[in-house]
Design a protein around this motif. Sequence first.
Motif, PDB file in Angstrom:
ATOM      1  N   THR A  88     -14.603  -7.967  19.174  1.00 62.08           N
ATOM      2  CA  THR A  88     -15.623  -8.286  18.179  1.00 62.08           C
ATOM      3  C   THR A  88     -16.979  -8.338  18.866  1.00 62.08           C
ATOM      4  N   MET A  89     -17.933  -7.605  18.326  1.00 63.97           N
ATOM      5  CA  MET A  89     -19.312  -7.650  18.811  1.00 63.97           C
ATOM      6  C   MET A  89     -20.071  -8.674  17.968  1.00 63.97           C
ATOM      7  N   ILE A  90     -20.622  -9.686  18.606  1.00 67.24           N
ATOM      8  CA  ILE A  90     -21.354 -10.728  17.885  1.00 67.24           C
ATOM      9  C   ILE A  90     -22.817 -10.656  18.295  1.00 67.24           C
ATOM     10  N   PHE A  91     -23.679 -10.228  17.367  1.00 70.70           N
ATOM     11  CA  PHE A  91     -25.114 -10.153  17.619  1.00 70.70           C
ATOM     12  C   PHE A  91     -25.724 -11.495  17.230  1.00 70.70           C
ATOM     13  N   LEU A  92     -26.259 -12.211  18.216  1.00 69.98           N
ATOM     14  CA  LEU A  92     -26.604 -13.619  18.083  1.00 69.98           C
ATOM     15  C   LEU A  92     -28.003 -13.885  17.538  1.00 69.98           C
ATOM     16  N   LYS A 223     -15.186 -31.476   9.402  1.00 75.51           N
ATOM     17  CA  LYS A 223     -13.850 -31.289   8.834  1.00 75.51           C
ATOM     18  C   LYS A 223     -13.226 -29.993   9.337  1.00 75.51           C
ATOM     19  N   LEU A 224     -14.043 -28.944   9.431  1.00 79.40           N
ATOM     20  CA  LEU A 224     -13.559 -27.648   9.900  1.00 79.40           C
ATOM     21  C   LEU A 224     -13.068 -27.738  11.346  1.00 79.40           C
ATOM     22  N   LEU A 225     -13.844 -28.399  12.191  1.00 80.28           N
ATOM     23  CA  LEU A 225     -13.457 -28.536  13.594  1.00 80.28           C
ATOM     24  C   LEU A 225     -12.219 -29.415  13.749  1.00 80.28           C
ATOM     25  N   LYS A 226     -12.149 -30.482  12.964  1.00 84.28           N
ATOM     26  CA  LYS A 226     -10.994 -31.378  13.037  1.00 84.28           C
ATOM     27  C   LYS A 226      -9.729 -30.686  12.568  1.00 84.28           C
ATOM     28  N   ARG A 227      -9.854 -29.910  11.496  1.00 88.09           N
ATOM     29  CA  ARG A 227      -8.696 -29.206  10.932  1.00 88.09           C
ATOM     30  C   ARG A 227      -8.158 -28.142  11.878  1.00 88.09           C
ATOM     31  N   ASN A 228      -9.032 -27.633  12.766  1.00 89.67           N
ATOM     32  CA  ASN A 228      -8.634 -26.552  13.671  1.00 89.67           C
ATOM     33  C   ASN A 228      -8.610 -26.997  15.132  1.00 89.67           C
ATOM     34  N   SER A 229      -8.421 -28.275  15.361  1.00 88.78           N
ATOM     35  CA  SER A 229      -8.430 -28.794  16.723  1.00 88.78           C
ATOM     36  C   SER A 229      -7.247 -28.301  17.549  1.00 88.78           C
ATOM     37  N   HIS A 230      -6.270 -27.654  16.896  1.00 84.80           N
ATOM     38  CA  HIS A 230      -5.100 -27.125  17.613  1.00 84.80           C
ATOM     39  C   HIS A 230      -5.380 -25.767  18.258  1.00 84.80           C
ATOM     40  N   GLN A 231      -6.547 -25.158  17.964  1.00 90.91           N
ATOM     41  CA  GLN A 231      -6.842 -23.848  18.529  1.00 90.91           C
ATOM     42  C   GLN A 231      -8.209 -23.851  19.205  1.00 90.91           C
ATOM     43  N   ARG A 232      -8.480 -22.763  19.945  1.00 93.78           N
ATOM     44  CA  ARG A 232      -9.786 -22.625  20.592  1.00 93.78           C
ATOM     45  C   ARG A 232     -10.803 -22.182  19.554  1.00 93.78           C
ATOM     46  N   ILE A 233     -11.999 -22.784  19.608  1.00 94.65           N
ATOM     47  CA  ILE A 233     -13.026 -22.502  18.607  1.00 94.65           C
ATOM     48  C   ILE A 233     -14.282 -21.992  19.296  1.00 94.65           C
ATOM     49  N   LEU A 234     -14.735 -20.832  18.879  1.00 98.60           N
ATOM     50  CA  LEU A 234     -15.998 -20.251  19.340  1.00 98.60           C
ATOM     51  C   LEU A 234     -17.034 -20.455  18.248  1.00 98.60           C
ATOM     52  N   ILE A 235     -18.074 -21.222  18.556  1.00 97.94           N
ATOM     53  CA  ILE A 235     -19.143 -21.489  17.598  1.00 97.94           C
ATOM     54  C   ILE A 235     -20.363 -20.661  17.995  1.00 97.94           C
ATOM     55  N   ALA A 236     -20.884 -19.880  17.060  1.00100.46           N
ATOM     56  CA  ALA A 236     -22.020 -19.004  17.341  1.00100.46           C
ATOM     57  C   ALA A 236     -23.222 -19.403  16.493  1.00100.46           C
ATOM     58  N   GLY A 237     -24.368 -19.527  17.126  1.00105.92           N
ATOM     59  CA  GLY A 237     -25.638 -19.773  16.454  1.00105.92           C
ATOM     60  C   GLY A 237     -26.731 -19.100  17.266  1.00105.92           C
ATOM     61  N   LEU A 313     -14.122 -26.620  22.323  1.00106.29           N
ATOM     62  CA  LEU A 313     -15.225 -25.844  21.748  1.00106.29           C
ATOM     63  C   LEU A 313     -15.966 -25.008  22.795  1.00106.29           C
ATOM     64  N   ILE A 314     -16.392 -23.842  22.350  1.00102.57           N
ATOM     65  CA  ILE A 314     -17.288 -22.982  23.119  1.00102.57           C
ATOM     66  C   ILE A 314     -18.447 -22.645  22.196  1.00102.57           C
ATOM     67  N   TYR A 315     -19.637 -23.093  22.534  1.00101.73           N
ATOM     68  CA  TYR A 315     -20.819 -22.810  21.711  1.00101.73           C
ATOM     69  C   TYR A 315     -21.673 -21.759  22.413  1.00101.73           C
ATOM     70  N   VAL A 316     -22.078 -20.719  21.678  1.00 99.87           N
ATOM     71  CA  VAL A 316     -22.901 -19.666  22.263  1.00 99.87           C
ATOM     72  C   VAL A 316     -24.136 -19.419  21.402  1.00 99.87           C
ATOM     73  N   GLY A 317     -25.274 -19.276  22.052  1.00 96.43           N
ATOM     74  CA  GLY A 317     -26.523 -18.926  21.394  1.00 96.43           C
ATOM     75  C   GLY A 317     -27.267 -17.905  22.221  1.00 96.43           C
ATOM     76  N   GLY A 318     -28.396 -17.457  21.703  1.00 95.96           N
ATOM     77  CA  GLY A 318     -29.272 -16.548  22.435  1.00 95.96           C
ATOM     78  C   GLY A 318     -30.612 -17.233  22.643  1.00 95.96           C
ATOM     79  N   HIS A 319     -31.683 -16.638  22.045  1.00102.11           N
ATOM     80  CA  HIS A 319     -33.002 -17.270  21.959  1.00102.11           C
ATOM     81  C   HIS A 319     -33.773 -17.254  23.271  1.00102.11           C
ATOM     82  N   ASP A 320     -33.207 -17.812  24.350  1.00105.06           N
ATOM     83  CA  ASP A 320     -33.820 -17.689  25.672  1.00105.06           C
ATOM     84  C   ASP A 320     -33.303 -16.415  26.321  1.00105.06           C
ATOM     85  N   HIS A 321     -34.207 -15.637  26.930  1.00111.60           N
ATOM     86  CA  HIS A 321     -33.877 -14.283  27.380  1.00111.60           C
ATOM     87  C   HIS A 321     -33.298 -14.285  28.798  1.00111.60           C
TER      88      HIS A 321
END
Length: 393
Positions: A88-92, A223-237, A313-321
């Motif tokens: 999956t290509m995620i353009f941030l 609620k979303l994070l709690k409901r899925n605490s059994h798996q790895r979660i990638l959060i993108a912003g 959780l894994i949180y990924v962002g861009g913004h800083d180059h």
Amino acid sequence: MLVYFLIVVPVLLSAFFFFSYWQERKYRRKPFYRLSDVGWQRHAPPPEAELVHSAALLGDVGAIATDGTDPVMKLVQAWQQEAGAKGTMIFLGDNLYPIGLPEAGNRHRDLAEARLNTLIQSIKSYPGRGIFLGGNHDWLKGREGGYEQLLRQEAYVLEHLQQPNSYLPPQGCPGPSCLQLAEGLLLVVINTQWFVQRGTKPLGSKYGCPYADIEEFFVSLNKLLKRNSHQRILIAGHHPLYSNAMHGGKFTIKQHIFPLTALHKRFLIPLPLFGSIYPFYRKMFGAYEDMSHRKYKKMRKRLLRIFHRYNNLIYVGGHDHNLQHFEIQGNHYIVSGSGSKLAFVKKGGRATFALEELGFFVLNYYSNGQVWLECRTVSATPGQGQLAFRKLL
């Protein structure tokens, strides 16, 4: 006393600036590793582990070349061949500089359309999927009229790409939107620009958003994070939550001495001491796109208060180059914003890795449940890349 202020103080300040500048020059464009990660080359995924899914985290690609010579897009093509349909290509966000996709007739329209077509074609020619997020430049640099600008880009992507869930969250809503990338790996997308945007911000059924009170966003996210605490979660912003770069309040000595380079890189007019006012303001009070701005600060505080309740959780962002990784309270925070531009990043602090180089991060999820982070950067050899960092998350 007058001689002291006129001679000794300027000499001491000049010596300090020169030493600091020399220190910066030593490590700029060189990778920084936390001491415990210095030997990262010795670690790799076990050879028997099968790749389940791979995510390319592509931030701030809005200034790419459209003639097929762009080095980062060539690096993306190499990743596509490796990942195949499991990617999956995620353009941030900041998909188009300088102001997103303007209306027809605007002087920026033709170039913006050519760049967006290049990104869309890179997805069309690939058996995996692609997802776009909106950044501050896609929202007209956060100004009035940004909502309409964002909707124009979203409509263009949906029309030309013809893939479901290719622009998230939809309609410029805050989110969270979620997508199951693979069994055990969930993608959650947040529209961080909504929280710092000036002018119209969609909320409620009138705009196609699921709730009318922004407090419901935070409740829904938790609620979303709690409901899925059994798996790895990638959060993108788009906006990072930790950063050792400009939006995190870190500036070079050159920016203190030549503050007008913020307007144009050729405005090399020395304004020592007086020039420190601008970096100081950005660090303490901030523009709308800075962590120190009250709106950004409030959003960041609310999100981290929720994220710190979990450790998957894994949180990924861009913004800083630039390219950065932080490990805070059992979670991972990534800045992958050097898709087409570069900017200074300070070493040390809470970062485990930092690098000022064109490239992007890749997250590889394996059949044994392991998630490995890779930093891929452009090398001196055209069409080839190099691995700058790898870590088991």
